[in-house]
Design a protein around this motif. Structure first.
Motif, short mmCIF file in Angstrom:
data_model
loop_
_atom_site.label_atom_id
_atom_site.label_comp_id
_atom_site.label_asym_id
_atom_site.label_seq_id
_atom_site.Cartn_x
_atom_site.Cartn_y
_atom_site.Cartn_z
N UNK A 76 11.70 -2.23 18.52
CA UNK A 76 12.76 -0.70 19.32
C UNK A 76 11.17 0.53 19.72
N UNK A 77 10.25 0.09 19.28
CA UNK A 77 9.01 1.27 20.08
C UNK A 77 8.02 1.08 20.86
N UNK A 78 8.78 2.01 22.15
CA UNK A 78 7.38 2.27 23.37
C UNK A 78 6.42 1.50 23.13
N UNK A 79 6.02 0.31 24.22
CA UNK A 79 4.66 -0.34 23.27
C UNK A 79 3.91 0.89 24.36
N UNK A 80 4.16 2.12 25.02
CA UNK A 80 3.31 2.75 25.32
C UNK A 80 2.69 4.19 25.07
N UNK A 81 2.59 3.89 23.54
CA UNK A 81 2.57 4.49 22.40
C UNK A 81 1.05 4.18 22.46
N UNK A 82 0.80 3.10 22.58
CA UNK A 82 -0.03 2.17 21.73
C UNK A 82 -1.16 2.79 22.57
N UNK A 83 -2.23 3.08 22.50
CA UNK A 83 -4.18 4.21 22.34
C UNK A 83 -3.42 5.23 22.95
#
Length: 319
Positions: A76-83
């Motif tokens: 449920x968390x947007x993967x664009x947060x990674x990095x």
């Protein structure tokens, strides 16, 4: 991963380095590779055992704010947060770690030129100071006293109040700290009892109290008619059970007292203010005051320094 746990409640020596499994994010959570951990006054209160009645148990991981890079996200968390580099609120614990878990709604992106150390110096304290002053209905032209101004919350309250107050008085333990607070916007420096060797306002419209403790009731005598005291912390412990009798004894002054916790502010409002303050700090409009940066495994030393009252600003731990 390496973490710091409260093995025994009491003094700083009850903290210990422990090895824990690397965390996996649950739905709605992120994992953050920690670059900086803020050491707060509430951490020392929890470590002392004073809040054991609220469910804190031995083995508790202290700390509530970290900054670093998101390495994984849960369902449920947007993967664009990674990095992405973020500041995060971990809750009432869980921050003294190399890899922290946080709810995605409690993370805020960091400006490129704001360090992780500066972020954890400002992240919680700035919000408490901002909304604490709002809770007190502070208005431009009023007089403000910040009791216990040498900590990160007090330092931020001084800077924010100085933007519109007629006078900003502070209580602190030394002339050296007083001069540092003057540079940040204080106009009058008082001792811990609220007295000083210089002319100061006879009374205050607003008192922001970070300290509480047994001496808190005496500061009601320093409120103007219609004055408001707001307790935003209790680093000296709870006030006497009968502290309200001071207000009732001065009934005709229409004074008021309130406690304030940022937990009563909506997440959206907290995120908005943090984003604004991070941006202001990156532009040099807000000063973050870092007392010392220590390695994570020096948490005992950090708490010893906090307990002796020698800290001006924020101690930050770095894994």
């Amino acid at each position: 991963m390496k973490a710091i746990a409260i093995q025994t409640y009491g003094g700083p020596e009850g903290l210990a380095v422990v090895d824990l499994p690397a965390p996996a994010p649950a739905a709605g959570q992120v994992v953050i590779a920690t670059e900086a951990v803020g050491v707060g006054g509430v951490d020392t209160v929890i470590r002392s055992g004073a809040l054991a009645a609220y469910g804190f148990k031995e083995g508790h991981i202290p700390g509530s704010e970290v900054a670093g890079t998101v390495t994984a996200v849960g369902d449920g968390v947007d993967a664009s947060w990674i990095g992405g580099r973020v500041w995060a609120f971990t809750g009432t614990g869980g921050a003294y770690v190399e890899q922290a878990l946080a709810p995605v709604e409690e993370i805020v992106p960091l400006p490129v030129n704001l360090s992780a150390v500066d972020a954890v110096t400002l992240g919680s304290s700035g919000v408490v100071a901002h909304f604490g002053l709002r809770h007190a209905h502070f208005a431009p032209g009023e007089t403000v006293l910040v009791r216990g101004a040498a900590g990160s919350i007090g330092i931020m309250a001084v800077q924010l109040a100085a933007r519109g107050a007629a006078a900003v008085a502070v209580t602190t333990s030394s002339a050296e700290r007083g001069e540092q607070l003057r540079r940040l916007g204080a106009t009058h420096v008082l001792d811990r009892s609220g007295d000083g060797g210089e002319p100061a306002p006879a009374g205050y419209d607003v008192i922001i109290d970070v300290v509480a403790g047994k001496d808190m009731p005496s500061f009601f005598d320093r409120l103007n008619p219609n004055g408001r005291m707001v307790a935003v912390g209790a680093v000296a412990g709870q006030p006497p059970a009968d502290f309200g009798t001071k207000i009732m004894a001065a009934f005709q002054k229409s004074m008021s007292f309130a406690a304030f916790s940022a937990a009563t502010v909506t997440g959206a409002d907290r995120r908005a203010v943090r984003s604004e303050q991070f941006a202001a700090a990156s532009r040099g409009e807000i000063e973050t005051v870092v007392h010392e940066v220590l390695p994570l495994d020096a948490a005992v030393l950090a708490h010893q320094k906090m307990d002796t009252g020698e800290v001006f600003g924020r101690i930050v731990l770095t894994p």
